[in-house]
Design a protein around this motif. Structure first.
Motif, PDB file in Angstrom:
ATOM      1  N   LEU A 118      48.090 -10.659  65.003  1.00 60.61           N
ATOM      2  CA  LEU A 118      49.351 -10.041  65.670  1.00 60.61           C
ATOM      3  C   LEU A 118      49.956 -11.563  66.488  1.00 60.61           C
ATOM      4  O   LEU A 118      49.255 -12.502  66.584  1.00 60.61           O
ATOM      5  N   PRO A 119      51.326 -11.352  66.554  1.00 66.66           N
ATOM      6  CA  PRO A 119      51.996 -12.652  67.189  1.00 66.66           C
ATOM      7  C   PRO A 119      51.087 -13.184  68.408  1.00 66.66           C
ATOM      8  O   PRO A 119      50.586 -12.180  69.152  1.00 66.66           O
ATOM      9  N   ALA A 120      51.470 -14.392  68.856  1.00 65.93           N
ATOM     10  CA  ALA A 120      50.762 -14.758  70.134  1.00 65.93           C
ATOM     11  C   ALA A 120      51.308 -14.271  71.289  1.00 65.93           C
ATOM     12  O   ALA A 120      50.741 -14.294  72.394  1.00 65.93           O
ATOM     13  N   LYS A 121      52.386 -13.580  71.440  1.00 69.45           N
ATOM     14  CA  LYS A 121      52.761 -12.803  72.492  1.00 69.45           C
ATOM     15  C   LYS A 121      51.884 -11.746  73.041  1.00 69.45           C
ATOM     16  O   LYS A 121      51.903 -11.390  74.263  1.00 69.45           O
ATOM     17  N   TYR A 122      51.132 -11.302  71.882  1.00 70.03           N
ATOM     18  CA  TYR A 122      49.973 -10.323  72.482  1.00 70.03           C
ATOM     19  C   TYR A 122      48.723 -11.209  72.914  1.00 70.03           C
ATOM     20  O   TYR A 122      47.990 -11.362  71.876  1.00 70.03           O
ATOM     21  N   SER A 123      48.439 -11.431  74.111  1.00 69.22           N
ATOM     22  CA  SER A 123      47.388 -12.264  74.472  1.00 69.22           C
ATOM     23  C   SER A 123      46.364 -11.249  74.853  1.00 69.22           C
ATOM     24  O   SER A 123      45.127 -11.641  74.716  1.00 69.22           O
ATOM     25  N   LYS A 124      46.323 -10.106  74.957  1.00 64.80           N
ATOM     26  CA  LYS A 124      45.135  -8.969  75.023  1.00 64.80           C
ATOM     27  C   LYS A 124      45.493  -7.999  74.099  1.00 64.80           C
ATOM     28  O   LYS A 124      46.548  -7.429  73.888  1.00 64.80           O
ATOM     29  N   ALA A 125      44.385  -7.211  73.708  1.00 65.45           N
ATOM     30  CA  ALA A 125      44.564  -5.805  72.947  1.00 65.45           C
ATOM     31  C   ALA A 125      45.467  -5.013  73.617  1.00 65.45           C
ATOM     32  O   ALA A 125      46.351  -4.302  72.953  1.00 65.45           O
ATOM     33  N   GLU A 126      45.213  -4.713  74.854  1.00 65.82           N
ATOM     34  CA  GLU A 126      46.220  -3.852  75.579  1.00 65.82           C
ATOM     35  C   GLU A 126      47.618  -4.017  75.534  1.00 65.82           C
ATOM     36  O   GLU A 126      48.540  -3.258  75.708  1.00 65.82           O
ATOM     37  N   ASP A 127      48.068  -5.300  75.102  1.00 65.80           N
ATOM     38  CA  ASP A 127      49.514  -5.701  75.296  1.00 65.80           C
ATOM     39  C   ASP A 127      50.034  -5.236  74.137  1.00 65.80           C
ATOM     40  O   ASP A 127      51.435  -5.146  73.782  1.00 65.80           O
ATOM     41  N   ALA A 128      49.243  -4.995  72.851  1.00 65.24           N
ATOM     42  CA  ALA A 128      50.060  -4.457  71.735  1.00 65.24           C
ATOM     43  C   ALA A 128      49.981  -2.765  71.595  1.00 65.24           C
ATOM     44  O   ALA A 128      49.461  -2.200  72.339  1.00 65.24           O
ATOM     45  N   PRO A 129      51.280  -2.740  71.033  1.00 61.88           N
ATOM     46  CA  PRO A 129      51.386  -1.246  70.980  1.00 61.88           C
ATOM     47  C   PRO A 129      50.331  -0.499  70.213  1.00 61.88           C
ATOM     48  O   PRO A 129      49.634  -1.063  69.584  1.00 61.88           O
ATOM     49  N   LYS A 130      50.062   0.641  70.791  1.00 62.37           N
ATOM     50  CA  LYS A 130      48.943   1.818  70.308  1.00 62.37           C
ATOM     51  C   LYS A 130      49.325   2.285  69.189  1.00 62.37           C
ATOM     52  O   LYS A 130      50.428   2.810  68.670  1.00 62.37           O
ATOM     53  N   PRO A 131      48.464   2.145  67.933  1.00 65.59           N
ATOM     54  CA  PRO A 131      48.830   2.636  66.470  1.00 65.59           C
ATOM     55  C   PRO A 131      48.761   4.227  66.561  1.00 65.59           C
ATOM     56  O   PRO A 131      48.079   4.914  67.405  1.00 65.59           O
TER      57      PRO A 131
END
Length: 206
Positions: A118-131
């Motif tokens: 994922l793009p660098a803006k997501y520095s932690k797993a919890e930052d990414a949207p939930k599938p």
């Protein structure tokens, strides 16, 4: 036109070049967040793209994103394939990201894991949207160091094997210890003119 001619216009993972020779580079990549799906190719005979559509749906590359927010994210490259074998033998639009990593199960069972970085803006797993699709798993990868060789043209098993063996020999000759299986990185879509394609083979080193 740029895609046909091999121009890379999307974000690529940031890295530090620790050493460079005529044969390879030693690169250090920072931690990243990935989305992955694990599947058995024999159960997906009608889907030659394997887990790709599942992940592409998660990020919104094929239509409405199958996740829990709504925020467009720039596409990145390359696409990475990894084969691990035994030592003896609301909606958030996340634009297409890479590497896409495909792992062959190490016991040679045929189970494959495909990953999008994922793009660098997501520095932690919890930052990414939930599938929304439970087959998609979000996880974090730590910092990694690789020996890397770049080449152009078509990619097939024979070419990759040759590049991997040569890179491994060069790295070990120079005192580096290879600590895992190779990654194959492809930076261009399949319709790019072959001799203008950018491909790389990665080997993890200590």
């Amino acid at each position: 036109m740029g895609l046909i001619l091999g121009k890379i216009t999307v974000e690529t993972p940031k890295h530090e070049i620790l050493a460079s020779t005529n044969d390879y580079e030693i690169r250090k990549y920072p931690p990243s967040v990935i989305a992955e799906v694990t599947y058995n190719p024999s159960e997906m005979k009608d889907n030659k793209d394997g887990g790709f559509p599942i992940l592409a749906n998660y990020i919104g590359a094929l239509g409405k994103p199958q996740n829990t927010k709504s925020e467009p994210v720039a596409m990145t490259a390359p696409v990475i394939t990894q084969t691990q074998k035994p030592e003896n033998p609301s909606s958030e639009t996340i634009a297409m990201t890479a590497p896409v990593i495909t792992k062959q199960d190490s016991n040679d069972s045929g189970i494959v894991t495909m990953q999008f970085i994922l793009p660098a803006k997501y520095s932690k797993a919890e930052d990414a949207p939930k599938p929304l699709d439970e087959r998609v798993v979000i996880k974090e990868e730590g910092e990694k160091k690789f020996g890397v060789v770049k080449f152009s043209g078509f990619v097939n098993d024979g070419i990759v094997k040759e590049k991997v063996e040569r890179l491994k020999n060069e790295l070990e000759k120079d005192g580096y210890k290879v600590i895992g299986d190779y990654l194959l990185a492809r930076y261009n879509p399949p319709w790019t003119i072959p001799f203008l394609r950018t491909n790389e083979v990665f080997l993890p080193v200590e």
